[in-house]
Write a protein that holds these residues in place. Structure first.
Motif, short mmCIF file in Angstrom:
data_model
loop_
_atom_site.label_atom_id
_atom_site.label_comp_id
_atom_site.label_asym_id
_atom_site.label_seq_id
_atom_site.Cartn_x
_atom_site.Cartn_y
_atom_site.Cartn_z
N GLU A 17 -6.05 7.43 -6.16
CA GLU A 17 -5.76 6.15 -6.82
C GLU A 17 -4.60 5.48 -6.07
O GLU A 17 -3.56 6.11 -5.86
CB GLU A 17 -5.39 6.40 -8.28
CG GLU A 17 -4.70 5.26 -9.01
CD GLU A 17 -5.57 4.02 -9.14
OE1 GLU A 17 -5.18 2.99 -8.56
OE2 GLU A 17 -6.61 4.10 -9.80
N ASP A 18 -4.79 4.21 -5.66
CA ASP A 18 -3.77 3.56 -4.85
C ASP A 18 -2.62 3.00 -5.67
O ASP A 18 -1.52 2.83 -5.15
CB ASP A 18 -4.39 2.47 -3.98
CG ASP A 18 -4.99 1.34 -4.80
OD1 ASP A 18 -5.57 1.62 -5.87
OD2 ASP A 18 -4.90 0.17 -4.37
N ASP A 19 -2.82 2.71 -6.94
CA ASP A 19 -1.76 2.18 -7.79
C ASP A 19 -0.85 3.34 -8.21
O ASP A 19 -1.27 4.24 -8.94
CB ASP A 19 -2.37 1.50 -9.02
CG ASP A 19 -1.32 0.78 -9.86
OD1 ASP A 19 -0.36 1.44 -10.30
OD2 ASP A 19 -1.47 -0.43 -10.09
N GLU A 20 0.39 3.31 -7.77
CA GLU A 20 1.30 4.43 -8.00
C GLU A 20 1.55 4.68 -9.49
O GLU A 20 1.63 5.82 -9.94
CB GLU A 20 2.63 4.20 -7.29
CG GLU A 20 3.59 5.37 -7.40
CD GLU A 20 4.87 5.14 -6.62
OE1 GLU A 20 5.71 6.06 -6.58
OE2 GLU A 20 5.02 4.05 -6.03
N VAL A 21 1.69 3.61 -10.26
CA VAL A 21 1.95 3.76 -11.69
C VAL A 21 0.77 4.43 -12.37
O VAL A 21 0.92 5.39 -13.14
CB VAL A 21 2.25 2.39 -12.35
CG1 VAL A 21 2.35 2.54 -13.87
CG2 VAL A 21 3.53 1.79 -11.79
N ALA A 40 -3.68 11.48 -4.12
CA ALA A 40 -3.63 10.74 -2.87
C ALA A 40 -3.68 9.26 -3.19
O ALA A 40 -4.26 8.85 -4.21
CB ALA A 40 -4.80 11.13 -1.96
N GLY A 41 -3.06 8.44 -2.32
CA GLY A 41 -3.00 7.00 -2.57
C GLY A 41 -3.97 6.18 -1.75
O GLY A 41 -4.02 4.96 -1.90
N ASP A 42 -4.74 6.84 -0.89
CA ASP A 42 -5.74 6.12 -0.09
C ASP A 42 -6.90 7.05 0.20
O ASP A 42 -6.81 8.28 0.03
CB ASP A 42 -5.12 5.59 1.21
CG ASP A 42 -4.64 6.71 2.12
OD1 ASP A 42 -5.46 7.28 2.84
OD2 ASP A 42 -3.43 7.02 2.09
N GLY A 43 -8.01 6.48 0.65
CA GLY A 43 -9.23 7.24 0.82
C GLY A 43 -9.16 8.30 1.91
O GLY A 43 -9.67 9.41 1.74
N LEU A 44 -8.56 7.98 3.05
CA LEU A 44 -8.51 8.93 4.15
C LEU A 44 -7.64 10.15 3.79
O LEU A 44 -8.00 11.29 4.11
CB LEU A 44 -7.98 8.25 5.41
CG LEU A 44 -8.91 7.22 6.04
CD1 LEU A 44 -8.27 6.59 7.27
CD2 LEU A 44 -10.26 7.85 6.40
N THR A 45 -6.52 9.90 3.12
CA THR A 45 -5.68 11.01 2.67
C THR A 45 -6.43 11.83 1.63
O THR A 45 -6.35 13.06 1.61
CB THR A 45 -4.36 10.49 2.08
OG1 THR A 45 -3.68 9.73 3.07
CG2 THR A 45 -3.48 11.65 1.64
#
Length: 239
Positions: A17-21, A40-45
């Motif tokens: 999920e890219d939204d940290e909150v 993880a905050g992005d798809g590749l990670t």
């Protein structure tokens, strides 16, 4: 305040999920319910973490940087049959259909109540560990015979394997559970809401796209003519 019921065997969830909150909130909720959570905050990670940790279930947002949730879902399906739950902020038909066609097992619309999210996750985990107590199918004559045969399709309910013309098929837990429901009552029409209840543990709220998309995926693997559509009612497995 009583503690929430714990997750089975501290199941490991990979949350992308890219939204940290939102990411931190969902992580804390799942950990409170006893899950082990990697984030993880992005798809590749997320793809890299999946390869490193081999989680029991993946929780993927649709909108992700670098590699979106749909693309990530497709990449994971090339490597694994692990349960995948998609999260969509809008619940648009395109998001839902794209996620399910990419190989997701289910979806939730954000914002989602914690209890509903946890229930969906537990349902997928139960499906992944599902083992039927009884033999399904028209030719499973007794307790010692665990094989059901429908034309060139063979279902081994003890070994939890399905083959077509002698070739083993790679079915996701959801696809296998759905096929077992059909095989238990060959020739009998199963309504979409019945399949939602038995396979997804969902109360029916009018949205049956998840059923239709999984039938489509199952047909592609076992044969397009094996599952028949009965318009206005549902589906049935041809005898």
């Amino acid at each position: 305040m009583t503690n929430p019921p714990q997750a089975p065997s501290e199941a490991h969830v990979l949350l992308v999920e890219d939204d940290e909150v939102i990411r931190n909130t969902v992580r804390m909720v799942l950990e409170r319910y006893g899950f082990t959570v990697s984030t993880a905050g992005d798809g590749l990670t997320g793809l890299e973490l999946f390869r490193e940790t081999n989680p029991d279930l993946l929780l993927l947002d649709v909108m992700l940087p670098d590699l979106d949730g749909i693309g990530l879902c497709r990449r994971i399906r090339e490597l694994s049959l692990a349960p995948i739950l998609m999260m969509s902020a809008r619940g648009d038909t395109l998001d839902v259909v794209s996620g399910l066609e990419a190989g997701a097992d289910d979806y939730v619309v954000k914002p989602c109540e914690s209890a509903i999210l946890v229930a969906r996750i537990r349902s997928l985990l139960r499906r992944a560990s599902f083992a039927p107590a009884a033999t399904a199918g028209s030719r499973a004559a007794n307790e010692e015979d665990s094989t059901a045969t429908f034309g060139d399709l063979t279902i081994d309910t003890r070994g939890m394997e399905v083959s077509r013309a002698g070739r083993t098929l790679a079915l996701t837990p959801t696809e296998l559970r759905m096929l077992l429901e059909f095989a238990a009552s060959p020739g009998v029409v199963l309504e979409r809401r019945t399949l939602l209840s038995r396979v997804w543990d969902h109360a029916w709220h009018g949205d049956t796209r998840v059923v239709d998309l999984h039938v489509q995926r199952l047909r592609a693997k076992i044969g397009a003519d094996r599952i028949e559509t009965v318009r206005g009612f549902g589906y049935k497995l041809r005898r």
